[in-house]
Write a protein that holds these residues in place. Sequence first.
Motif, PDB file in Angstrom:
ATOM      1  N   GLN A 234     -25.972 -38.561   8.312  1.00 15.97           N
ATOM      2  CA  GLN A 234     -26.527 -39.718   9.007  1.00 15.97           C
ATOM      3  C   GLN A 234     -26.044 -39.800  10.447  1.00 15.97           C
ATOM      4  O   GLN A 234     -26.672 -40.482  11.268  1.00 15.97           O
ATOM      5  N   ASP A 235     -24.941 -39.140  10.748  1.00 15.76           N
ATOM      6  CA  ASP A 235     -24.454 -39.112  12.120  1.00 15.76           C
ATOM      7  C   ASP A 235     -25.436 -38.311  12.972  1.00 15.76           C
ATOM      8  O   ASP A 235     -25.715 -37.146  12.696  1.00 15.76           O
ATOM      9  N   GLN A 236     -25.953 -38.925  14.012  1.00  9.46           N
ATOM     10  CA  GLN A 236     -26.997 -38.297  14.824  1.00  9.46           C
ATOM     11  C   GLN A 236     -26.510 -37.013  15.484  1.00  9.46           C
ATOM     12  O   GLN A 236     -27.235 -36.000  15.513  1.00  9.46           O
ATOM     13  N   GLU A 237     -25.288 -37.026  16.011  1.00  8.36           N
ATOM     14  CA  GLU A 237     -24.770 -35.840  16.685  1.00  8.36           C
ATOM     15  C   GLU A 237     -24.520 -34.710  15.691  1.00  8.36           C
ATOM     16  O   GLU A 237     -24.770 -33.540  15.998  1.00  8.36           O
ATOM     17  N   MET A 238     -24.053 -35.052  14.483  1.00 10.54           N
ATOM     18  CA  MET A 238     -23.822 -34.041  13.465  1.00 10.54           C
ATOM     19  C   MET A 238     -25.139 -33.420  13.005  1.00 10.54           C
ATOM     20  O   MET A 238     -25.237 -32.200  12.812  1.00 10.54           O
ATOM     21  N   LEU A 239     -26.159 -34.248  12.838  1.00  8.99           N
ATOM     22  CA  LEU A 239     -27.469 -33.738  12.442  1.00  8.99           C
ATOM     23  C   LEU A 239     -28.038 -32.814  13.519  1.00  8.99           C
ATOM     24  O   LEU A 239     -28.607 -31.759  13.218  1.00  8.99           O
ATOM     25  N   ALA A 240     -27.859 -33.206  14.786  1.00  6.62           N
ATOM     26  CA  ALA A 240     -28.320 -32.354  15.883  1.00  6.62           C
ATOM     27  C   ALA A 240     -27.576 -31.025  15.893  1.00  6.62           C
ATOM     28  O   ALA A 240     -28.170 -29.969  16.163  1.00  6.62           O
ATOM     29  N   PHE A 241     -26.280 -31.054  15.594  1.00  6.86           N
ATOM     30  CA  PHE A 241     -25.489 -29.829  15.568  1.00  6.86           C
ATOM     31  C   PHE A 241     -25.942 -28.911  14.433  1.00  6.86           C
ATOM     32  O   PHE A 241     -26.002 -27.691  14.596  1.00  6.86           O
ATOM     33  N   CYS A 242     -26.256 -29.485  13.284  1.00  5.13           N
ATOM     34  CA  CYS A 242     -26.761 -28.689  12.156  1.00  5.13           C
ATOM     35  C   CYS A 242     -28.087 -28.008  12.516  1.00  5.13           C
ATOM     36  O   CYS A 242     -28.289 -26.828  12.224  1.00  5.13           O
ATOM     37  N   ILE A 243     -28.979 -28.765  13.160  1.00  4.56           N
ATOM     38  CA  ILE A 243     -30.264 -28.192  13.573  1.00  4.56           C
ATOM     39  C   ILE A 243     -30.051 -27.079  14.601  1.00  4.56           C
ATOM     40  O   ILE A 243     -30.693 -26.024  14.555  1.00  4.56           O
ATOM     41  N   ALA A 244     -29.114 -27.311  15.533  1.00  7.43           N
ATOM     42  CA  ALA A 244     -28.830 -26.309  16.558  1.00  7.43           C
ATOM     43  C   ALA A 244     -28.261 -25.034  15.934  1.00  7.43           C
ATOM     44  O   ALA A 244     -28.642 -23.918  16.330  1.00  7.43           O
TER      45      ALA A 244
ATOM     46  N   SER B  63     -37.851 -15.846  19.090  1.00  7.97           N
ATOM     47  CA  SER B  63     -36.416 -16.053  18.905  1.00  7.97           C
ATOM     48  C   SER B  63     -35.823 -16.818  20.080  1.00  7.97           C
ATOM     49  O   SER B  63     -35.021 -17.754  19.897  1.00  7.97           O
ATOM     50  N   GLY B  64     -36.208 -16.451  21.302  1.00  9.46           N
ATOM     51  CA  GLY B  64     -35.685 -17.146  22.473  1.00  9.46           C
ATOM     52  C   GLY B  64     -36.081 -18.602  22.513  1.00  9.46           C
ATOM     53  O   GLY B  64     -35.263 -19.476  22.859  1.00  9.46           O
ATOM     54  N   ILE B  65     -37.336 -18.892  22.155  1.00  7.35           N
ATOM     55  CA  ILE B  65     -37.806 -20.284  22.148  1.00  7.35           C
ATOM     56  C   ILE B  65     -37.042 -21.097  21.106  1.00  7.35           C
ATOM     57  O   ILE B  65     -36.695 -22.263  21.341  1.00  7.35           O
ATOM     58  N   CYS B  66     -36.765 -20.500  19.937  1.00  3.23           N
ATOM     59  CA  CYS B  66     -36.003 -21.210  18.896  1.00  3.23           C
ATOM     60  C   CYS B  66     -34.611 -21.587  19.406  1.00  3.23           C
ATOM     61  O   CYS B  66     -34.157 -22.721  19.215  1.00  3.23           O
ATOM     62  N   VAL B  67     -33.941 -20.656  20.055  1.00  2.00           N
ATOM     63  CA  VAL B  67     -32.588 -20.923  20.559  1.00  2.00           C
ATOM     64  C   VAL B  67     -32.624 -21.970  21.673  1.00  2.00           C
ATOM     65  O   VAL B  67     -31.787 -22.879  21.712  1.00  2.00           O
ATOM     66  N   LEU B  68     -33.592 -21.867  22.583  1.00  2.00           N
ATOM     67  CA  LEU B  68     -33.713 -22.863  23.655  1.00  2.00           C
ATOM     68  C   LEU B  68     -34.035 -24.247  23.101  1.00  2.00           C
ATOM     69  O   LEU B  68     -33.520 -25.261  23.594  1.00  2.00           O
ATOM     70  N   LEU B  69     -34.873 -24.296  22.072  1.00  2.00           N
ATOM     71  CA  LEU B  69     -35.194 -25.573  21.442  1.00  2.00           C
ATOM     72  C   LEU B  69     -33.949 -26.197  20.818  1.00  2.00           C
ATOM     73  O   LEU B  69     -33.717 -27.403  20.924  1.00  2.00           O
ATOM     74  N   GLY B  70     -33.123 -25.362  20.150  1.00  2.00           N
ATOM     75  CA  GLY B  70     -31.876 -25.870  19.575  1.00  2.00           C
ATOM     76  C   GLY B  70     -30.936 -26.412  20.632  1.00  2.00           C
ATOM     77  O   GLY B  70     -30.288 -27.451  20.437  1.00  2.00           O
ATOM     78  N   ALA B  71     -30.850 -25.718  21.785  1.00  2.00           N
ATOM     79  CA  ALA B  71     -29.993 -26.190  22.876  1.00  2.00           C
ATOM     80  C   ALA B  71     -30.489 -27.526  23.410  1.00  2.00           C
ATOM     81  O   ALA B  71     -29.692 -28.447  23.680  1.00  2.00           O
ATOM     82  N   PHE B  72     -31.803 -27.662  23.563  1.00  2.00           N
ATOM     83  CA  PHE B  72     -32.378 -28.915  24.067  1.00  2.00           C
ATOM     84  C   PHE B  72     -32.117 -30.072  23.095  1.00  2.00           C
ATOM     85  O   PHE B  72     -31.729 -31.175  23.513  1.00  2.00           O
ATOM     86  N   ILE B  73     -32.316 -29.839  21.800  1.00  2.00           N
ATOM     87  CA  ILE B  73     -32.086 -30.896  20.803  1.00  2.00           C
ATOM     88  C   ILE B  73     -30.617 -31.319  20.795  1.00  2.00           C
ATOM     89  O   ILE B  73     -30.293 -32.518  20.768  1.00  2.00           O
ATOM     90  N   LEU B  74     -29.713 -30.348  20.819  1.00  2.00           N
ATOM     91  CA  LEU B  74     -28.289 -30.671  20.787  1.00  2.00           C
ATOM     92  C   LEU B  74     -27.873 -31.446  22.029  1.00  2.00           C
ATOM     93  O   LEU B  74     -27.133 -32.448  21.931  1.00  2.00           O
ATOM     94  N   PHE B  75     -28.343 -31.025  23.199  1.00  2.00           N
ATOM     95  CA  PHE B  75     -27.975 -31.720  24.430  1.00  2.00           C
ATOM     96  C   PHE B  75     -28.560 -33.126  24.467  1.00  2.00           C
ATOM     97  O   PHE B  75     -27.882 -34.089  24.834  1.00  2.00           O
ATOM     98  N   LEU B  76     -29.815 -33.263  24.078  1.00  2.00           N
ATOM     99  CA  LEU B  76     -30.487 -34.560  24.163  1.00  2.00           C
ATOM    100  C   LEU B  76     -29.862 -35.582  23.217  1.00  2.00           C
ATOM    101  O   LEU B  76     -29.578 -36.721  23.606  1.00  2.00           O
ATOM    102  N   LEU B  77     -29.628 -35.184  21.961  1.00  2.00           N
ATOM    103  CA  LEU B  77     -29.109 -36.127  20.978  1.00  2.00           C
ATOM    104  C   LEU B  77     -27.607 -36.351  21.103  1.00  2.00           C
ATOM    105  O   LEU B  77     -27.059 -37.191  20.382  1.00  2.00           O
ATOM    106  N   SER B  78     -26.937 -35.621  21.990  1.00  2.00           N
ATOM    107  CA  SER B  78     -25.504 -35.815  22.195  1.00  2.00           C
ATOM    108  C   SER B  78     -25.182 -36.614  23.450  1.00  2.00           C
ATOM    109  O   SER B  78     -24.010 -36.790  23.787  1.00  2.00           O
ATOM    110  N   LEU B  79     -26.212 -37.065  24.152  1.00  2.00           N
ATOM    111  CA  LEU B  79     -25.979 -37.857  25.356  1.00  2.00           C
ATOM    112  C   LEU B  79     -25.283 -39.171  25.008  1.00  2.00           C
ATOM    113  O   LEU B  79     -25.549 -39.783  23.965  1.00  2.00           O
ATOM    114  N   PRO B  80     -24.390 -39.647  25.876  1.00  2.00           N
ATOM    115  CA  PRO B  80     -23.645 -40.887  25.581  1.00  2.00           C
ATOM    116  C   PRO B  80     -24.515 -42.140  25.562  1.00  2.00           C
ATOM    117  O   PRO B  80     -24.068 -43.189  25.096  1.00  2.00           O
TER     118      PRO B  80
END
Length: 499
Positions: free
Chosen positions: A290-300, A455-472
């Motif tokens: 349920q932790d948003q940052e943890m879920l984003a990290f799992c997806i990344a 493969s590159g798009i998948c990795v870039l998408l993961g980076a975007f999701i992790l950065f976006l959902l980890s913003l303060p």
Amino acid sequence: MTSSTKVLDGGWGWAIVAASFMAQFLAYGSPQSVGVLYPEWLHTYQEGKGMTAWVGSLVAGVGLIASPICSACVDNFGARPVTLFSGVMVAGGLMLSAFAPNVQFLIFSYGIVVGLGCGLVYAATLTITCQYFDKRRGLALGIVTTGTSVGAFIYATAQNELIVLYGLDGCLLIIGAMALNLMACSGFMRPLNMPGYYLKQKAALERNTEEQLFVKPPFDDLKIAVGSAATTPEKPLTVKELLITIDAKDLSIQTEKKEGHLAGLAIVKAIKKKQKAYSKYMQSLYEILQDQEMLAFCIAIFLFSLGAFPPVLFVEDVAQSGGLIEEVSVIPLVSIGAIATCIGKLALGILVDIKWINGVYLYAFTMLAAGLVLLFIPITKSYVGLQILTAILGFFSGNWSLTSYITTKIVGLDRLTQAHGILMFFGGFGIMLGPPVVGWFFDWTQSYDLAFYFSGICVLLGAFILFLLSLPCWNRRPSENDKPEVQYTSTCDKVASVA
């Protein structure tokens, strides 16, 4: 043991580090350099790249997905028996693969059997190293886990030479014979703490010591043959036989002490207690996700594993199919990527300890860089360029060393074990899916270009999701923005963190 604290951080612990390093070296050397074997399997079995890719994806992903089971085995039986058994699995799987009649058999022998053996080795070596080190645990585990990268670097060249000299079958037989040395490594793993299985046996023995050890056993229990003419002299049971007897009769003894309705209530109460513990565990997993940052990290983690792992398997075939090189070079691309990953683990581990560097953003940056490298691979038309891109990708793939730090920052040390298991599941699932997907893209288009763009798009998408959902701006708990003061205990419940 009362003297266990006196032997921490030195002494026999360095022998444990050496044995654990060699265990990971021997177990992971071939699986981490499977890209050298992949073109040979394609030529030998004449199967599609997607089907053949399952071999390399399973050997890397099965151990991660089964990590909770592997950890439970180590916890119950100890590092030494588990490493001994894993040596049989890894060596047996490699030797069986030499006689594989088709890719389907290879998926079982190399992908599943060797993969599970590697998972057992990983859990056992981390646990026993944790037991022997406290203050220097990070250094010890850093040395131990480097064994995988060093193994990949050396085994890639060694397997290439063995294939030239003895063929694919001879190479797998020799590598399998070398893996038998895992059993020798297990001999050094002297336990400091008694494993769970033996603790249960000891508890059962202590409960029944007075009535079992010091009271003469009934004559009927000591008969060897029914209707024997001669009277057999009575012999006291050995401790081993007594432990087995107590373990088998423990439940019946406890049930006999209660009669009728009371015995039934006791069983119902025990079942409810188990159900309550299971419900509590599942509730804890739900709260972690349920932790948003943890879920984003799992997806990344999933997207990074899905996109960044296939080059380990396909990079040699990319060079050969693109006409950049006729055969695997003396120093294969897999070796270059492996040594770069080793350097990346150390460098990123140092960077994340700097006060003003945020571990989550650093991980997102490594994903961004790796994604860009993957997009450049299809447009590279020289072997030197491919070597450079492989080294850069390998360096940023060392971000696995950041996972434990980031997980501790998000969920805290108390939930680290459960959260780490969840992350390993997502990572293992991505590793299992990545190579077959890339192989299917090649079978469909007869080119790796679209596969690496995917493969590159998948990795870039993961980076975007992790950065976006980890913003303060998402207003998470204020304490999570601080650097965690991790105080590792001497128990091994949280051993998977440091590596």
